[in-house]
Structure formats: structure tokens, C-alpha cells
Design a protein around this motif. Structure first.
Motif, PDB file in Angstrom:
ATOM      1  N   MET A 266       0.792  -1.222   0.000  1.00  0.00           N
ATOM      2  CA  MET A 266       0.000   0.000   0.000  1.00  0.00           C
ATOM      3  C   MET A 266       0.832   1.283   0.000  1.00  0.00           C
ATOM      4  O   MET A 266       0.281   2.370   0.105  1.00  0.00           O
TER       5      MET A 266
ATOM      6  N   CYS B 190      -1.834   1.791  -6.655  1.00  0.00           N
ATOM      7  CA  CYS B 190      -2.283   0.400  -6.631  1.00  0.00           C
ATOM      8  C   CYS B 190      -3.787   0.307  -6.411  1.00  0.00           C
ATOM      9  O   CYS B 190      -4.331  -0.777  -6.225  1.00  0.00           O
ATOM     10  N   TYR B 191      -4.483   1.431  -6.472  1.00  0.00           N
ATOM     11  CA  TYR B 191      -5.915   1.421  -6.164  1.00  0.00           C
ATOM     12  C   TYR B 191      -6.750   0.531  -7.076  1.00  0.00           C
ATOM     13  O   TYR B 191      -7.788   0.014  -6.636  1.00  0.00           O
TER      14      TYR B 191
ATOM     15  N   PHE C   9      -7.328  -2.590  -5.270  1.00  0.00           N
ATOM     16  CA  PHE C   9      -8.261  -2.389  -4.159  1.00  0.00           C
ATOM     17  C   PHE C   9      -9.702  -2.362  -4.662  1.00  0.00           C
ATOM     18  O   PHE C   9     -10.593  -3.010  -4.095  1.00  0.00           O
TER      19      PHE C   9
ATOM     20  N   MET D 143      -5.540  -5.069   2.802  1.00  0.00           N
ATOM     21  CA  MET D 143      -5.383  -3.741   2.223  1.00  0.00           C
ATOM     22  C   MET D 143      -6.096  -2.689   3.076  1.00  0.00           C
ATOM     23  O   MET D 143      -5.572  -1.595   3.295  1.00  0.00           O
TER      24      MET D 143
ATOM     25  N   GLN E  48      -4.105  -1.693   6.006  1.00  0.00           N
ATOM     26  CA  GLN E  48      -2.954  -0.843   5.690  1.00  0.00           C
ATOM     27  C   GLN E  48      -3.355   0.562   5.232  1.00  0.00           C
ATOM     28  O   GLN E  48      -2.479   1.363   4.887  1.00  0.00           O
ATOM     29  N   THR E  49      -4.645   0.849   5.246  1.00  0.00           N
ATOM     30  CA  THR E  49      -5.099   2.148   4.740  1.00  0.00           C
ATOM     31  C   THR E  49      -4.496   3.303   5.526  1.00  0.00           C
ATOM     32  O   THR E  49      -4.153   4.350   4.956  1.00  0.00           O
TER      33      THR E  49
ATOM     34  N   LEU F 270      -1.233   4.208   4.167  1.00  0.00           N
ATOM     35  CA  LEU F 270      -1.406   4.900   2.895  1.00  0.00           C
ATOM     36  C   LEU F 270      -1.748   6.366   3.123  1.00  0.00           C
ATOM     37  O   LEU F 270      -1.179   7.256   2.473  1.00  0.00           O
TER      38      LEU F 270
ATOM     39  N   TRP G  28      -9.055   6.792  -4.416  1.00  0.00           N
ATOM     40  CA  TRP G  28      -9.268   6.028  -3.191  1.00  0.00           C
ATOM     41  C   TRP G  28     -10.579   6.331  -2.474  1.00  0.00           C
ATOM     42  O   TRP G  28     -10.771   5.900  -1.338  1.00  0.00           O
TER      43      TRP G  28
END
Length: 271
Positions: free
Chosen positions: A164, A169-170, A173, A192, A195-196, A199, A214
Motif C-alpha cells: 500500500m 495500486c488502487y 483495491f 489492504m 494498511q489504509t 497509505l 481512493w
């Protein structure tokens, strides 16, 4: 709770109308004035090609008229925030996506005509992962096409799970959020989401929850996190009404970043 004053909204309106495109102006009018979804869709359709896809600078760093996957994603973002899926626009776009998905499961990029028009250099690179966000949005829209989703799944299964720390890499997601169909998918998505926070910290200058990349994570984090990030977004707005965005050399993005964030604040009930 309101995080932006009426004076700040008025300043943002002036900034967007002075610096944005017709699309941004129509979207602002819909969310903050007396505009209509139909008017916003009409502005969006100016970027749609006869083949059903989208190009013509809808992605402002890629001015080639040819239809592209990023053009499709941007158009679907507009339809998503409007919650308005006009079949006259969506049906031919879906057809373009299906027709241009290759046997490997993604959509070829760059388009043939890219070098004949201005573009930022990164758009000359492949853009294969874009098919993941397209699949996620189409599933969210309720579009059914088993062949398309099967090919996308084949492509997805060949990828390593991203870390992340990569803001872009969205698509992975978005795919997991809307297309998960087994326990392994759900575990990856939960990882994921977990891990936000990292980010948000690492890419604070992008204001992820208030971006078109996002915003899908807004209902995956706590209300406290959303409010905290909202305050950061508002604090970064400048006296001219525009957001102090992450790409100062690309000034055409300022009205877009500003509007994207304002729309998310509105949709989240913070305005």
C-alpha cells in the motif's frame, strides 16, 4: 458537522469556474448549485468517441483523441459520483471495454495515436492493471458479462498483491472490493483495508479519501479517520479557493483535485 465555511465554498466555486473545464463546472453546479445530472452527463459525453470509449483529454495528461482504459475509468468515475448510469453512455462504453479486452485479460496501452498529441511521459507506458478498476466499477454498476470477468480474473490471479505504499495500486483495491468471490480475495482485501492508515500517512499530500482514486475506501475506515482526513484536506485549500495539490507543476489538476475533494465531502455529509 461542517468542515468548510460558506465563504470557502464560494471561493472554491470561483476557482473552479476560472480554472476548470466545462465538465468540472457542470459537476460543481450539480453538487453545490442548481445544476442537473443531465447537464453533467452532456459535458461528459463530449469526451466519448463513436466507438463508445472515452478519450479526447478526459484524462488531462493524455490529450490523444483515441479511447483508452483510463478514459473509460474516468468516465465511470463521473457516472459513479453522479449515481447516474445513462444507458446511452454506459452501454456503448461497456461494448468498447469488452471488445478491447485481450486474451491476457487487460486492455492494450498506449493507443496508436498517442505520439501525435501532447501527453505526460508516463502515459506512454503500459497500463494493464487499469482493467481491475474497470471490472470493479462495472460490477458495482451491475453490468453482467461472464467472459469479461473471467478474463479479468485470469489476469488478476497472475499479479502479486501490491504494497500500500504505492498510491496507484488502487485498481487492485477496487477490484477486490467489488469483485471478491472467495475467501482468499476477502483476506487480501481485509489486509489492504488494514494498511489504509499507512497509505493516508505516506501520501497525505494526495488526500486519498477525497480523491477519485481512493474514495472507494471511505466506507472501509472509521468516521473519526474520515473527519480527520477531511480537516487536512480543508487546511490545504488556498486563499484562491483551490487545493494545494501534490503536483504543483501540473496546474490543470488543481481544479480537478479541488472538486473531487469537495464532492466527497458533500457525499459524506461533511458539507
Amino acid at each position: 458537522m461542517y468542515v468548510l465555511s460558506a465563504e470557502q465554498i464560494q471561493a472554491a466555486k470561483r476557482f473552479i469556474f476560472e480554472n476548470g473545464r466545462l465538465l468540472e463546472r457542470q459537476l460543481f453546479e450539480y453538487f453545490f448549485g442548481h445544476g442537473t445530472r443531465e447537464a453533467s452527463m452532456k459535458a461528459l459525453m463530449a469526451y466519448q468517441n463513436h466507438d463508445g470509449g472515452f478519450g479526447n483529454g478526459i484524462e488531462p495528461d493524455l490529450l490523444c483523441p483515441d479511447s483508452t482504459a483510463i478514459g473509460a475509468e474516468t468516465a465511470m468515475y463521473v457516472m459513479d459520483i453522479l449515481d447516474f448510469y445513462d444507458p446511452k453512455v454506459l452501454r456503448p462504453l461497456v461494448n468498447w471495454i469488452m471488445e478491447h479486452q485481450n486474451q491476457a485479460g487487460h486492455i492494450a496501452h498506449p493507443p496508436i495515436g498517442i505520439y501525435e498529441y501532447p501527453c505526460q511521459p508516463w502515459w506512454t507506458n503500459p497500463d494493464a492493471d487499469r482493467v481491475l478498476s474497470l471490472a470493479g466499477l462495472l460490477r458495482k454498476f451491475g453490468v453482467v458479462n461472464d467472459v469479461f470477468y473471467s478474463k479479468t480474473r485470469t489476469y488478476f490471479q497472475e499479479l502479486d498483491m501490491p504494497i500500500m505504499d504505492n498510491y496507484y495500486c488502487y485498481p487492485y483495491f477496487v477490484y477486490l472490493k467489488y469483485c471478491s468471490d472467495n475467501e482468499d480475495d476477502r483476506v487480501k482485501f481485509a489486509s489492504m483495508v488494514k494498511q489504509t492508515g499507512a497509505l493516508l500517512d505516506q501520501h497525505a499530500d494526495h488526500f486519498p479519501l477525497f480523491s477519485r482514486a481512493w474514495y472507494h475506501a471511505n466506507d472501509c475506515v472509521s468516521n473519526e479517520t474520515v473527519v480527520l482526513e477531511a480537516r487536512k484536506f480543508v487546511a490545504a485549500m488556498q486563499e484562491d479557493g483551490g487545493l494545494d495539490g501534490p503536483y504543483p507543476e501540473l496546474k490543470h489538476w488543481r481544479p480537478i483535485f479541488t472538486l473531487d475533494g469537495l464532492i466527497q465531502l458533500k457525499r459524506l455529509g461533511l458539507l
